[in-house]
Every structure is written in C-alpha cells, then in structure tokens.
Design a protein around this motif. Structure first.
Motif, PDB file in Angstrom:
ATOM      1  N   THR A  99       0.834  -1.208   0.000  1.00 53.58           N
ATOM      2  CA  THR A  99       0.000   0.000   0.000  1.00 53.58           C
ATOM      3  C   THR A  99       0.865   1.253   0.000  1.00 53.58           C
ATOM      4  O   THR A  99       0.630   2.197  -0.767  1.00 53.58           O
ATOM      5  N   PHE A 100       1.878   1.260   0.850  1.00 55.09           N
ATOM      6  CA  PHE A 100       2.808   2.392   0.901  1.00 55.09           C
ATOM      7  C   PHE A 100       3.500   2.607  -0.439  1.00 55.09           C
ATOM      8  O   PHE A 100       3.519   3.721  -0.974  1.00 55.09           O
ATOM      9  N   LEU A 101       4.060   1.548  -1.018  1.00 59.51           N
ATOM     10  CA  LEU A 101       4.818   1.692  -2.257  1.00 59.51           C
ATOM     11  C   LEU A 101       3.911   2.017  -3.447  1.00 59.51           C
ATOM     12  O   LEU A 101       4.305   2.781  -4.340  1.00 59.51           O
ATOM     13  N   ASP A 102       2.712   1.478  -3.473  1.00 62.06           N
ATOM     14  CA  ASP A 102       1.781   1.815  -4.560  1.00 62.06           C
ATOM     15  C   ASP A 102       1.453   3.299  -4.543  1.00 62.06           C
ATOM     16  O   ASP A 102       1.431   3.961  -5.595  1.00 62.06           O
ATOM     17  N   GLU A 103       1.206   3.844  -3.360  1.00 62.46           N
ATOM     18  CA  GLU A 103       0.916   5.280  -3.259  1.00 62.46           C
ATOM     19  C   GLU A 103       2.140   6.118  -3.595  1.00 62.46           C
ATOM     20  O   GLU A 103       2.043   7.163  -4.249  1.00 62.46           O
ATOM     21  N   LEU A 104       3.303   5.659  -3.138  1.00 59.34           N
ATOM     22  CA  LEU A 104       4.539   6.376  -3.446  1.00 59.34           C
ATOM     23  C   LEU A 104       4.745   6.468  -4.947  1.00 59.34           C
ATOM     24  O   LEU A 104       5.039   7.547  -5.482  1.00 59.34           O
ATOM     25  N   TRP A 105       4.556   5.356  -5.643  1.00 62.10           N
ATOM     26  CA  TRP A 105       4.794   5.357  -7.076  1.00 62.10           C
ATOM     27  C   TRP A 105       3.700   6.071  -7.864  1.00 62.10           C
ATOM     28  O   TRP A 105       3.966   6.604  -8.949  1.00 62.10           O
ATOM     29  N   ASP A 106       2.502   6.129  -7.339  1.00 61.42           N
ATOM     30  CA  ASP A 106       1.474   6.960  -7.971  1.00 61.42           C
ATOM     31  C   ASP A 106       1.953   8.410  -8.014  1.00 61.42           C
ATOM     32  O   ASP A 106       1.827   9.097  -9.040  1.00 61.42           O
ATOM     33  N   GLY A 107       2.498   8.870  -6.892  1.00 61.22           N
ATOM     34  CA  GLY A 107       3.003  10.243  -6.834  1.00 61.22           C
ATOM     35  C   GLY A 107       4.245  10.441  -7.667  1.00 61.22           C
ATOM     36  O   GLY A 107       4.360  11.413  -8.426  1.00 61.22           O
TER      37      GLY A 107
END
Length: 207
Positions: free
Chosen positions: A68-76
């Motif tokens: 969840t953390f990395l998915d949001e990070l990479w969205d940004g």
C-alpha cells in the motif's frame, strides 16, 4: 456540475484498515521478527484468533502494509516523472512527494528502512527489490539530467548525492509525527533549501 461520489467503505474494510495501522506501528516499534500475531492482537484489543478472521498471517499483514505504501509512493512519483518538469523542479517534487508519504505512512516507511534488505530475500517480498531499483533509476536519472543541462554542478557525484538525499529524506520517519508543528510540504521546503542552496548565508559582496 455533479460531484463525484466517494466510494463507500464497509465496516469490515474500515476495521481491516484499523488493524493494519495497528500492525504497522507494532512492526515499526518492535521489528518484524520480534512481532507476533498475539502482540498485534493485544495492541488491537482483541484475541489472536479473532485477528485470523481478517488475515492469515503476520506476513500477509506486512505485505499489505508495504505494498500500500509503495503503490501510493509510485502513484506520486510517476505523476512527477511524467509531468515534463526540469531537473531541479523534478527533484523538488520528488522530495515533496517523499515527505507526504512519510506523513501518510510513517510506520510503513520505518519498516521499509529497517527491514527491506532482509525481507527482499524472500520471494514474497521480492517487490521491495524491484521498487528499490526503480527508485534508484528515477533519482539518478534526474540528477544526471541536471548535470547534463548545467542545472547542477558539473563536478557533482550523482550516486553519492542520490544516497545522501535518499537517506536524509527517509530517516525523517524516525522522528516525524503527523499533525505536528510543520506540514510535510513545509519540511520539504526547508530540506530543499539546505540541499540545493546550502545552509550558509551568501556574501553578496564577494561576487
């Protein structure tokens, strides 16, 4: 103009999110190996058996927390990298996104910092190594582009600079607390001022 309806969160999904938040804090404080399902359940105020209703193992919880953390990070990050900004502006935007993620997922960032090297050796957590390679490529290419376009100094050691920026940004997870005196954007501005402009007062008379 009609407003977009927010997706409804079911009680079960909300409870699942609460349990993951609790688990992330426990993992961050005690470490992955020392954390048991019982310890997470104790912090959540429930029996260990009840926790298995939501998750089949502590590995499942940790995987979901980190994904969840990395998915949001990479969205940004992907939004920044696709926006056509110059190298300095790209670097500034990546740093700001990083501090926003620390604000949203402080415990997950702390876990990532402490545990990713060991976890990445497991097939289940191979995505951590993949993300690290993408992360390194994004930052190095931005720094290299800045040197090539004479935005950054020609003598800049891009790999050393990357490591410095990476480590000094993410270590903030060890002291940052959401809702504090400074917003993530304000912290990013102060950080960027120190990294890009230095911390010494410029002597304008020296030319």
């Amino acid at each position: 103009m009609p407003t977009k309806k927010k997706p409804q969160v079911t009680a079960a999904a909300a409870r699942r999110g609460e349990l993951l938040t609790t688990a992330a804090e426990v993992f961050a404080e005690h470490g992955y190996n020392a954390t048991t399902v019982r310890r997470i359940a104790d912090h959540a105020g429930m029996l260990a058996g009840s926790l298995y209703y939501h998750f089949d193992s502590k590995e499942s919880m940790l995987e979901e927390i980190l994904r969840t953390f990395l998915d949001e990070l990479w969205d940004g990050y992907d939004t920044v990298l696709a926006s056509g900004l110059g190298p300095r502006e790209t670097l500034e935007a990546l740093v700001t996104e990083s501090f926003r993620e620390i604000d949203r997922h402080r415990a997950a960032v702390a876990i990532y910092q402490k545990e990713s090297r060991q976890l990445a050796a497991q097939d289940r957590f191979a995505f951590l190594a993949d993300s690290q390679r993408r992360f390194e490529k994004a930052w190095l290419s931005t720094l290299e582009r800045g040197v090539a376009e004479r935005v950054f100094r020609a003598d800049l050691d891009v790999r050393l600079t990357y490591r410095f920026v990476r480590d000094t940004v993410w270590v903030a997870a060890s002291w940052y607390r959401p809702g504090g005196q400074h917003s993530p954007e304000e912290i990013a501005r102060q950080y960027l001022s120190m990294v890009l402009d230095g911390i010494a007062v410029r002597d304008e008379q020296s030319g």
